[in-house]
Design a protein around this motif. Structure first.
Motif, PDB file in Angstrom:
ATOM      1  N   VAL A  38       0.871  -1.167   0.000  1.00  0.00           N
ATOM      2  CA  VAL A  38       0.000   0.000   0.000  1.00  0.00           C
ATOM      3  C   VAL A  38       0.914   1.225   0.000  1.00  0.00           C
ATOM      4  O   VAL A  38       1.805   1.335   0.844  1.00  0.00           O
ATOM      5  CB  VAL A  38      -0.938   0.017   1.224  1.00  0.00           C
ATOM      6  N   SER A  40       2.179   5.046   0.405  1.00  0.00           N
ATOM      7  CA  SER A  40       1.958   6.193   1.295  1.00  0.00           C
ATOM      8  C   SER A  40       1.761   7.481   0.499  1.00  0.00           C
ATOM      9  O   SER A  40       2.259   7.620  -0.620  1.00  0.00           O
ATOM     10  CB  SER A  40       3.168   6.387   2.212  1.00  0.00           C
ATOM     11  N   TYR A  56       5.641   6.939  -3.811  1.00  0.00           N
ATOM     12  CA  TYR A  56       4.699   7.688  -2.975  1.00  0.00           C
ATOM     13  C   TYR A  56       3.655   8.331  -3.876  1.00  0.00           C
ATOM     14  O   TYR A  56       3.885   8.523  -5.071  1.00  0.00           O
ATOM     15  CB  TYR A  56       5.398   8.843  -2.221  1.00  0.00           C
ATOM     16  N   ILE A  86      -1.054   6.776   5.302  1.00  0.00           N
ATOM     17  CA  ILE A  86      -1.638   5.655   4.562  1.00  0.00           C
ATOM     18  C   ILE A  86      -3.159   5.824   4.617  1.00  0.00           C
ATOM     19  O   ILE A  86      -3.721   5.976   5.709  1.00  0.00           O
ATOM     20  CB  ILE A  86      -1.263   4.301   5.209  1.00  0.00           C
ATOM     21  N   ASP A  90      -7.309   2.687   0.769  1.00  0.00           N
ATOM     22  CA  ASP A  90      -6.280   1.950   0.014  1.00  0.00           C
ATOM     23  C   ASP A  90      -5.995   0.604   0.685  1.00  0.00           C
ATOM     24  O   ASP A  90      -5.774  -0.406   0.012  1.00  0.00           O
ATOM     25  CB  ASP A  90      -4.992   2.770  -0.088  1.00  0.00           C
ATOM     26  N   VAL A  91      -5.986   0.606   2.012  1.00  0.00           N
ATOM     27  CA  VAL A  91      -5.783  -0.636   2.771  1.00  0.00           C
ATOM     28  C   VAL A  91      -6.944  -1.591   2.497  1.00  0.00           C
ATOM     29  O   VAL A  91      -6.746  -2.775   2.197  1.00  0.00           O
ATOM     30  CB  VAL A  91      -5.656  -0.348   4.285  1.00  0.00           C
ATOM     31  N   LEU A 103       3.427  -2.548   4.305  1.00  0.00           N
ATOM     32  CA  LEU A 103       3.609  -1.104   4.379  1.00  0.00           C
ATOM     33  C   LEU A 103       5.086  -0.822   4.616  1.00  0.00           C
ATOM     34  O   LEU A 103       5.772  -1.605   5.276  1.00  0.00           O
ATOM     35  CB  LEU A 103       2.801  -0.513   5.543  1.00  0.00           C
TER      36      LEU A 103
END
Length: 196
Positions: A38, A40, A56, A86, A90-91, A103
């Motif tokens: 995932v 950032s 990123y 984060i 998205d998670v 991560l």
């Protein structure tokens, strides 16, 4: 806050800047097909060797603040004058695709995620000695101001390994990636056996 399902796990790659944590994470993910990263979000300026939307998501401070005020971030930190975070969505989406996620976080972000999810978070500390870290940062083109900033908290970053579940000294990328992959696969095998 996203509620992790029973079998979902988060692997956090952490360690000093220049330790190779992001490179190791990507190498391991190529081998461990059940795992996906995932990305950032950050307000800092993209460095010449970084690829937008891969290393990123580079956004403005105003965009970050708006997302933060809307409760979009699962974790967010402010370091050296820049914001990192984060997004929870998205998670959620990545877990829908894969059984576990990874991560790449600094120690502050790692602590936040660990506090949120406890034993479902496995921190993998990647490190190298100060001279190696310095050399790697010079090789990738970081300017001296950024390098000095990173090295100013090297000792605190190194001490964080005592809080992590696993630590790996990274001098040979392929060897370290192999060791990390073996550890992750033990967790995944355990998860699979629990499913039976």
């Amino acid at each position: 806050m996203y509620d992790l399902k029973d079998k979902e796990r988060i692997f956090v790659f952490t360690g000093p800047d220049g330790s190779g944590r992001k490179t190791i994470a990507k190498l391991v993910a190529q081998t461990t097909l059940q795992m996906k990263g995932v990305i950032s979000y950050t307000t800092r300026v993209r460095r010449p060797y970084e690829i937008a939307d891969q290393d990123y998501y580079f956004i403005s401070e105003a965009e970050f603040e708006t997302a933060s005020n809307s409760g979009e971030f699962l974790e967010s930190v402010h370091i050296n004058g820049n914001s990192y975070g984060i997004k929870e969505n998205d998670v959620r989406k990545t877990f829908a695709e894969k059984g576990c996620i990874y991560l790449v976080l600094n120690r502050e972000g790692s602590d936040i995620v660990k506090d949120l999810y406890g034993d479902k978070v496995i921190r993998l500390f990647i490190y190298a000695d100060r001279d190696t870290v310095l050399s790697r940062q010079k090789e990738r083109g970081d300017d001296s101001e950024i390098i000095n900033l990173h090295l100013s908290h090297y000792d605190e970053d190194i001490a964080y390994q005592n809080k992590c579940e696993h630590a790996f000294e990274n001098y040979k990328l392929d060897h370290t990636a192999y060791e990390v992959t073996n550890v992750i696969e033990e967790y995944l095998d355990l998860k699979l056996s629990e499913d039976c």
